[in-house]
Design a protein around this motif. Structure first.
Motif, mmCIF file in Angstrom:
data_model
loop_
_atom_site.group_PDB
_atom_site.id
_atom_site.type_symbol
_atom_site.label_atom_id
_atom_site.label_comp_id
_atom_site.label_asym_id
_atom_site.label_seq_id
_atom_site.Cartn_x
_atom_site.Cartn_y
_atom_site.Cartn_z
ATOM 1 N N VAL A 126 -28.054 -87.693 10.709
ATOM 2 C CA VAL A 126 -26.910 -87.861 11.457
ATOM 3 C C VAL A 126 -26.621 -88.946 11.894
ATOM 4 O O VAL A 126 -27.862 -89.987 12.872
ATOM 5 C CB VAL A 126 -26.546 -86.976 12.255
ATOM 6 C CG1 VAL A 126 -25.145 -86.796 13.400
ATOM 7 C CG2 VAL A 126 -26.863 -85.235 11.332
ATOM 8 N N ASN A 127 -25.563 -90.227 11.377
ATOM 9 C CA ASN A 127 -25.685 -91.016 11.404
ATOM 10 C C ASN A 127 -26.159 -92.393 10.619
ATOM 11 O O ASN A 127 -25.593 -93.522 10.961
ATOM 12 C CB ASN A 127 -25.173 -91.736 13.017
ATOM 13 C CG ASN A 127 -24.095 -90.428 14.109
ATOM 14 O OD1 ASN A 127 -23.175 -90.435 12.772
ATOM 15 N ND2 ASN A 127 -25.101 -90.228 14.950
ATOM 16 N N GLY A 166 -24.588 -90.188 6.945
ATOM 17 C CA GLY A 166 -25.372 -88.475 7.266
ATOM 18 C C GLY A 166 -24.079 -88.573 8.244
ATOM 19 O O GLY A 166 -23.428 -89.064 9.165
ATOM 20 N N ILE A 167 -22.854 -87.594 7.911
ATOM 21 C CA ILE A 167 -22.801 -87.225 9.005
ATOM 22 C C ILE A 167 -22.291 -85.599 9.911
ATOM 23 O O ILE A 167 -22.245 -85.746 11.172
ATOM 24 C CB ILE A 167 -20.644 -86.894 8.181
ATOM 25 C CG1 ILE A 167 -19.657 -87.585 7.185
ATOM 26 C CG2 ILE A 167 -18.982 -86.448 9.592
ATOM 27 C CD1 ILE A 167 -19.883 -89.054 8.546
ATOM 28 N N ALA A 168 -22.894 -84.427 9.434
ATOM 29 C CA ALA A 168 -23.016 -83.216 10.426
ATOM 30 C C ALA A 168 -24.399 -82.929 9.444
ATOM 31 O O ALA A 168 -24.401 -82.999 8.382
ATOM 32 C CB ALA A 168 -21.708 -83.105 10.225
ATOM 33 N N ARG A 169 -24.923 -81.460 10.375
ATOM 34 C CA ARG A 169 -25.770 -81.545 9.564
ATOM 35 C C ARG A 169 -25.806 -80.275 8.513
ATOM 36 O O ARG A 169 -24.604 -80.023 9.180
ATOM 37 C CB ARG A 169 -26.285 -80.665 11.022
ATOM 38 C CG ARG A 169 -27.145 -81.151 11.675
ATOM 39 C CD ARG A 169 -28.443 -80.439 12.632
ATOM 40 N NE ARG A 169 -29.123 -78.836 11.686
ATOM 41 C CZ ARG A 169 -29.973 -78.160 12.136
ATOM 42 N NH1 ARG A 169 -29.647 -77.361 13.457
ATOM 43 N NH2 ARG A 169 -30.472 -77.194 11.402
ATOM 44 N N VAL A 191 -28.499 -83.439 5.333
ATOM 45 C CA VAL A 191 -28.403 -83.848 6.695
ATOM 46 C C VAL A 191 -28.898 -83.483 7.330
ATOM 47 O O VAL A 191 -29.057 -82.522 7.809
ATOM 48 C CB VAL A 191 -26.814 -84.360 6.924
ATOM 49 C CG1 VAL A 191 -26.188 -85.350 7.725
ATOM 50 C CG2 VAL A 191 -25.848 -84.879 5.799
ATOM 51 N N GLN A 193 -30.538 -83.539 11.193
ATOM 52 C CA GLN A 193 -30.461 -83.722 13.381
ATOM 53 C C GLN A 193 -31.973 -84.759 13.418
ATOM 54 O O GLN A 193 -32.648 -84.183 13.177
ATOM 55 C CB GLN A 193 -30.863 -82.999 14.326
ATOM 56 C CG GLN A 193 -30.847 -83.483 16.043
ATOM 57 C CD GLN A 193 -29.332 -84.243 16.029
ATOM 58 O OE1 GLN A 193 -28.300 -84.244 16.074
ATOM 59 N NE2 GLN A 193 -30.016 -85.560 16.162
#
Length: 581
Positions: A126-127, A166-169, A191, A193
């Protein structure tokens, strides 16, 4: 007639047309293409269909021409055939108005037949970002570029140059299309965490060589996708660690053990570990410690061998009501008595030592409940002095007599024994070992009950004949007595003319000096009878009076003494006869 009407209508239409403005008679002819360009592979054909207006012009159609037939050709139906790599123009000219035409760029290419898409990983945090790499087949494909699209922009986005963010799991599919539109490929991305920190428990570990300690690594945050770690030891000669975090100690020394996140090696944690030399024993420097109630004393211990790595210990008191012990071995006395204190090694060797704790209650005084005690001549009595406070620890005392010819005293505690030697009065003094406190007690020697004794009892001429003796050191001014009589068959004889006629009371009212006997004929009998049939006589002394006095247990002089009925000592004449009393 019909022919005439038709001619008239035709003429009317011609006139109407002549009278309308020129622009209103016909729509402008246009030729346009719906697409801006055409790409075709060498040897392949693609159709181009322009839009022609108005209807009349569309009905007439168009003619086609290629600006460079070495690149591409076009037939009468608008089918463009790629001849060689390059560009040219295909022109469509209206047959209705050959002054009107339109052209469309044609690119002839070697097409992409296959796309290969790859990246350093199929997972992005993520990010985080992940760059896609695109490969083209054949190698000489003309347009080696592509477009990118994500199936789930809420999970992952992709830039025009193939950079995934990556935006969210979750998971998403990135579709890659070649610029010539001839090939596609799909790249699946996860994606995740990313781990942000690692906690290791316990925070430190120590043990002797050959022993093991289990560690646990917790990867945070809790929704981290990959929580696996790799364990390592900085010095395996001191301690090794396996893949599950179990540390095996190899030797005495210190090192660190580290847990590193597999999904992000930049995130790790370390703890210190120490290989120990374990204690073989622990002991107090004294088997017994004394502490005064309300005060403290320090305990001292030795952990052996002296090279033991961890010299720290813990303490525990068996009876915390008597004494307490803190973490530093400081004992506080709470209550008089004895208990046991234990010491334990803290290095896991499970060694223990013990000592006795005696809480001392100091003596603050000593006393006796009476001023005087009395013992018989040749007899003894045991007595107990009272120590203050009642729970005083040291009860040891020494005792002395002021006149051992009268009485002696013995004893090593507050309990003492007095032995009478002769009639008289003296003092015994007791001194406490703790504090040197003293108590003085008067001792009166001589049994008051036996101050006067019956020397003889006889019957002469049918009448009592008595002799008493003063055994004391007092001047006896009166002796009181009682008599019972029986006949030959041991039946009671009337002894008195009043009251209980079977009992005769009397007294001796002549002074008796110490050691002196009574004189016959000096006795007084109160209302005696004639003693008819008297064969057996019983006599007991019931009391006496002195004019010199004697001391009671309160140290007060008393002059009269009465013997209790339970203590009457009967003397019978003749001896050996046992009449009922």
């Amino acid at each position: 007639m019909k022919k005439w009407i038709g001619t008239l209508l035709a003429l009317t239409l011609v006139l109407a047309a002549v009278s309308l403005p020129a622009g209103a008679l016909a729509e402008d002819t246009t030729v346009t293409f719906a697409v801006e360009s055409v790409t075709v592979a060498v040897g392949k054909t693609v159709a181009v269909r322009p839009t022609v207006k108005p209807y009349a012009a569309n009905k007439k159609g168009v003619s086609y021409a290629s600006s460079d037939e070495a690149v591409a050709t076009v037939d009468s139906k608008g089918k463009v055939t790629g001849v060689a790599v390059g560009t040219c123009q295909v022109i469509a000219t209206s047959k209705y108005d050959n002054a009107v035409s339109a052209s469309i760029p044609v690119t002839v290419v070697v097409p992409v037949t296959k796309l290969t898409v790859g990246a350093d990983s199929d997972t992005v945090f993520v990010n985080g970002t992940l760059q896609l790499d695109v490969g083209y087949t054949p190698a000489d494909a003309t347009l080696q570029s592509a477009t990118f699209a994500s199936s789930r922009d809420t999970v992952a986005t992709v830039s025009p140059d193939g950079l995934i963010t990556g935006i969210a799991r979750g998971t998403a599919k990135i579709t890659v299309t070649s610029a010539d539109g001839k090939a596609k490929a799909v790249f699946a991305v996860t994606v995740a965490q990313a781990p942000e920190s690692v906690d290791i428990t316990p925070e430190t570990a120590q043990a002797a060589a050959g022993r093991k300690v289990q560690l646990k690594a917790t990867v945070l945050p809790s929704d981290t996708n990959d929580k696996s770690v790799t364990w390592s030891s900085a010095d395996e000669s001191v301690a090794t660690v396996n893949t599950k975090g179990q540390v095996t100690f190899q030797s005495v020394g210190e090192t660190t053990v580290t847990a590193t996140c597999n999904s992000n090696p930049a995130v790790s944690a370390s703890i210190p570990v120490r290989g120990l030399e374990l204690a073989q024993s622990v002991a107090f420097d004294s088997p017994t410690y004394s502490v005064i109630i309300g005060q403290t004393t320090q305990l001292f211990v030795s952990v052996l061998p002296s090279t033991t790595t961890d010299q720290s210990v813990t303490y525990k008191m068996k009876n915390a009501k008597i004494a307490t012990v803190d973490e530093n071995g400081l004992v506080t006395g709470l209550k008089g008595g004895k208990t046991t204190v234990y010491v334990y090694t803290a290095d896991g060797s499970k060694k223990r030592g013990s000592a006795t704790i005696e809480v001392i209650v100091p003596v603050t005084g000593v006393s006796y409940k009476y001023k005087d005690v009395r013992v018989g001549k040749g007899g003894y009595g045991t007595f107990t002095a009272t120590l203050s406070p009642s729970g005083a620890s040291n009860k040891n005392m020494t005792w002395v007599s002021s006149d051992e010819s009268v009485a002696t005293v013995s004893g090593t505690t507050n309990r003492f024994k007095v032995s009478g030697r002769r009639w008289g009065r003296c003092k015994v003094i007791g001194t406490t070992e703790d504090g040197g406190y003293q108590v003085e007690i008067y001792v009166d020697v001589g049994s008051l009950r036996h101050a006067v004794t019956i020397s003889s009892v006889r019957i002469k001429n049918g009448k009592p004949y008595l002799t008493f003796r003063n055994q004391s050191d007092m001047n006896i001014s009166q002796v009181r007595f009682m008599m019972l009589g029986y006949d030959q068959s041991l039946q009671p004889v009337v002894m008195s003319t009043i009251g209980d006629v079977y009992t005769l009371e009397g007294s001796y009212n002549v002074g008796l000096a110490p050691g002196e006997n009574t004189q016959h004929g000096q006795f007084t009998f109160y209302r005696p009878s004639s003693y008819a049939g008297l064969a057996v006589l019983q006599v007991c002394i019931t009391g006496w009076t002195t004019d010199t006095g004697y001391y009671d247990h309160n140290g007060q002089l008393q002059y009269h003494y009465n013997i209790s009925e339970k203590q009457y000592e009967w003397v019978t004449y003749p001896s050996g006869v046992n009449p009922p009393v």
